[in-house]
Design an enzyme around this catalytic site. Structure first.
Site, mmCIF file in Angstrom:
data_model
loop_
_atom_site.group_PDB
_atom_site.id
_atom_site.type_symbol
_atom_site.label_atom_id
_atom_site.label_comp_id
_atom_site.label_asym_id
_atom_site.label_seq_id
_atom_site.Cartn_x
_atom_site.Cartn_y
_atom_site.Cartn_z
ATOM 1 N N ASP A 1 0.856 -1.164 -0.019
ATOM 2 C CA ASP A 1 0.055 0.091 0.018
ATOM 3 C C ASP A 1 0.892 1.268 -0.029
ATOM 4 O O ASP A 1 0.747 2.025 0.684
ATOM 5 C CB ASP A 1 -0.951 0.075 0.981
ATOM 6 C CG ASP A 1 -2.132 0.968 1.195
ATOM 7 O OD1 ASP A 1 -2.312 1.235 -0.112
ATOM 8 O OD2 ASP A 1 -2.347 1.295 2.133
ATOM 9 N N ASN B 1 2.033 6.864 3.252
ATOM 10 C CA ASN B 1 2.521 5.852 3.881
ATOM 11 C C ASN B 1 3.809 5.984 3.989
ATOM 12 O O ASN B 1 4.520 5.034 4.297
ATOM 13 C CB ASN B 1 2.115 4.494 3.467
ATOM 14 C CG ASN B 1 0.775 3.944 4.129
ATOM 15 O OD1 ASN B 1 0.356 4.502 5.143
ATOM 16 N ND2 ASN B 1 0.167 3.105 3.339
ATOM 17 N N ASP C 1 4.545 1.488 8.831
ATOM 18 C CA ASP C 1 3.359 0.657 8.959
ATOM 19 C C ASP C 1 3.504 -0.402 7.588
ATOM 20 O O ASP C 1 3.137 -0.019 6.453
ATOM 21 C CB ASP C 1 1.979 1.154 8.975
ATOM 22 C CG ASP C 1 0.774 0.494 9.295
ATOM 23 O OD1 ASP C 1 0.938 -0.760 9.463
ATOM 24 O OD2 ASP C 1 -0.553 1.093 9.213
#
Length: 347
Positions: A220, A225, A237
């Site tokens: 992702d 991110n 993450d």
């Protein structure tokens, strides 16, 4: 809507319970608690008695198994051990005096905690800002970083985590939306038939790449991110880590008109190939992967709809205009997939 997960997954996750969980799992908290932005999980910055901070993530019930979460943790630690900037969770211990039998840990090392019906992990806090993706040198740095991440990801496969392919991420999502009557009746047949055509074309694009290599990826990798520091980028993450082609971690970092995307992609690739070889055939999967993301995102919203946070944040989701817009976007993807305008081919 008929979601497949609890409708009030965090209804009892009060500040007191959050702090009690941290205390029971060996963290000396001082009462400071800040909720961080996350729809899928519940994430908190927690102050410690020594003046520092940790980040606690409470996993959405029913989404991942313990084995899948622990694979994520092990991948983060493997990256850190290889000096790839990542933030693995810390080892947890049960404070028996505070836990009173309500807390436990699992994993080797034990990085996943259980408390009061919730599962959580704890990581060091790492700051940073959004990367400046209009800077070619930033993109080259990100390319080098991702090449190193993928080199580690290629060492062994995930056993328990998802595979980002048309079957798991596209057709399963489409089928869930159909089976659970999540699409307004006046939009249902049009969206389903358009999704079927788009997914068929996406599958054909995957099938054309003989010997496509699947590896552990971030999964992702959009700009939100990635955190940037003077020392460079890092991820905090890996919640969506999965088996995927390497290009999955590249395509969401480029934006703008086709010419701008081509320039940005060129800078990313310059950095990537200064560290590792890239299979340039994978660029033909950018639009198929975008198609999967469109279908999967709609199913994600539908599956979470009974969580009160979702209607508040996405009030337009149940409207006919949303589904009409999604049909339009899928038709655009069909045009791109049929024309082959997907950055495809060898360099």
């Amino acid at each position: 809507m008929h979601p497949d997960l609890p409708s009030q997954p965090y209804g009892d996750l009060t500040p007191d319970l959050t702090l009690d969980a941290l205390e029971a799992l060996g963290q000396g908290v001082d009462g400071r608690l800040l909720t961080l932005n996350s729809y899928e999980n519940r994430v908190f910055q927690v102050g410690l008695q020594d003046g520092g901070f940790v980040v606690a993530k409470f996993y959405r019930p029913g989404r991942w198994s313990d084995a899948q979460i622990l694979e994520e943790h092990a991948f983060a630690q493997e990256l850190a051990d290889a000096e790839v900037p990542a933030v693995p969770p810390i080892t947890l211990t049960v404070d028996a005096a505070l836990a009173r039998g309500t807390a436990s840990v699992c994993g080797t090392p034990p990085t996943l905690g259980h408390f009061g019906g919730h599962r959580l992990s704890v990581s060091p806090r790492r700051g940073g800002r959004s990367p400046e993706l209009d800077d070619p040198e930033v993109l080259r740095w990100l390319g080098r970083f991702l090449a190193r991440l993928h080199a580690v990801g290629a060492r062994r496969p995930f056993v328990h985590r998802a595979r980002l392919d048309v079957t798991q991420m596209g057709r399963a999502a489409r089928q869930w939306l159909s089976d659970n009557e999540a699409i307004p009746l006046d939009q249902r047949s049009t969206w389903l038939s358009t999704a079927d055509q788009a997914l068929d074309l996406a599958q054909a694009a995957f099938d054309r790449i003989d010997g496509l290599r699947w590896r552990r990826t971030h999964g992702d990798c959009h700009p939100g991110n990635v955190l940037w520091t003077p020392e460079g980028p890092h991820f905090v993450d890996l919640d969506d880590a999965c088996m995927a082609p390497a290009v999955q971690d590249l395509w969401m970092l480029v934006s703008g008109d086709p010419q701008e995307r081509q320039v940005q992609l060129g800078a990313l690739m310059d950095g990537y190939e200064s560290v590792a070889d890239f299979d340039w055939r994978e660029l033909a999967l950018i639009e198929p992967l975008r198609t999967l993301r469109l279908v999967h995102h709609s199913a994600w919203l539908a599956r979470r709809w009974s969580d009160p946070a979702f209607p508040a944040a996405f009030p337009w989701f149940e409207s006919g205009s949303y589904w009409g817009q999604q049909t339009g976007l899928l038709r655009q993807q069909i045009d791109l997939l049929q024309s082959g305008d997907a950055h495809g081919g060898d360099r």
